[in-house]
Enzyme design. Sequence first.
Site, PDB file in Angstrom:
ATOM      1  N   TYR A 160      61.450  41.539  40.669  1.00 45.04           N
ATOM      2  CA  TYR A 160      60.322  42.459  40.833  1.00 45.04           C
ATOM      3  C   TYR A 160      59.824  42.481  42.272  1.00 45.04           C
ATOM      4  O   TYR A 160      59.168  43.428  42.691  1.00 45.04           O
ATOM      5  CB  TYR A 160      59.199  42.085  39.866  1.00 45.04           C
ATOM      6  CG  TYR A 160      58.265  43.225  39.537  1.00 45.04           C
ATOM      7  CD1 TYR A 160      58.744  44.421  39.014  1.00 45.04           C
ATOM      8  CD2 TYR A 160      56.898  43.100  39.742  1.00 45.04           C
ATOM      9  CE1 TYR A 160      57.900  45.459  38.698  1.00 45.04           C
ATOM     10  CE2 TYR A 160      56.040  44.136  39.427  1.00 45.04           C
ATOM     11  CZ  TYR A 160      56.533  45.318  38.903  1.00 45.04           C
ATOM     12  OH  TYR A 160      55.682  46.348  38.595  1.00 45.04           O
ATOM     13  N   LYS A 167      51.410  45.738  42.965  1.00 39.25           N
ATOM     14  CA  LYS A 167      50.605  45.827  41.755  1.00 39.25           C
ATOM     15  C   LYS A 167      49.362  44.941  41.851  1.00 39.25           C
ATOM     16  O   LYS A 167      48.298  45.296  41.317  1.00 39.25           O
ATOM     17  CB  LYS A 167      51.439  45.446  40.531  1.00 39.25           C
ATOM     18  CG  LYS A 167      52.569  46.422  40.211  1.00 39.25           C
ATOM     19  CD  LYS A 167      52.058  47.833  39.929  1.00 39.25           C
ATOM     20  CE  LYS A 167      53.183  48.733  39.423  1.00 39.25           C
ATOM     21  NZ  LYS A 167      52.723  50.125  39.202  1.00 39.25           N
TER      22      LYS A 167
END
Length: 259
Positions: A160, A167
């Site tokens: 990720y 995020k």
Amino acid sequence: MNPIVNLQGKVGLITGIANEKSISTGVAEACAQAGAKLVITYQNDKTRAFIEPIIQRLGVEDVLLLDVTQPETMDAVFAEIEARHGKLDFAVHSMAFAKRDDLHGRVVDTSADGFALAMDVSTHSFVRLAKKAEPLLAKAGGGALVTMTYLGSEKVIPNYGVMGLCKAALEAATRYMAAELGAKGIRVNAVSPGPLMTRAASGIAGFDGLMAAAVERSPMHALVTPEDIGALTAFLVSDAGRLVTGGVHFVDAGYNIMA
């Protein structure tokens, strides 16, 4: 008796629809079913072709180009909303991007350009969208902004990479903007779905394993669907969610609580 989620008379902007499996597709369907008048955006002509069946099925008349790397397109979207509707009741931000090497590589190896691009598209575009939406939401007497995040903001998720940083910043922006815009009756929230297969997720190596782990480890042993995400989002942008702001709201069958 009126349904608790009632969007009759409300105008909503939905971004980020890429195809039938998109998170935003589920959001658009839920909001349309609740009675909202929708404005849907597309990134380019290729994307427009993929979303045409959704536009036709939902009877959406306002379909506008929005590429957040081209500021003039965002200006044009909000100018059109003001001209056609004179207000905006809610907006849903569902956009993220990182170069493949930055997504799968080590965070410490992320290039300055790659970091800036990922943060601009995935995080600052929500801030810019909120800035443009603010006067139209105020004309509606208040409203709601919702963005899409993921557990990788607070836990290390394999492959990720830099998106986890984006995020985390997105969730911080949600809190700060909720504090700044609350006096105008504008609510700002983030929805954090569990893993589901979308076009964006298909670019994450080993994503099938993440989905399998979510089913095995979540208390409810289930995968989230775009419809589940749509239901929560429709609640948050409705009057039923009128005092809900500044939060990160999980819809993941409880996966986030597991050690």
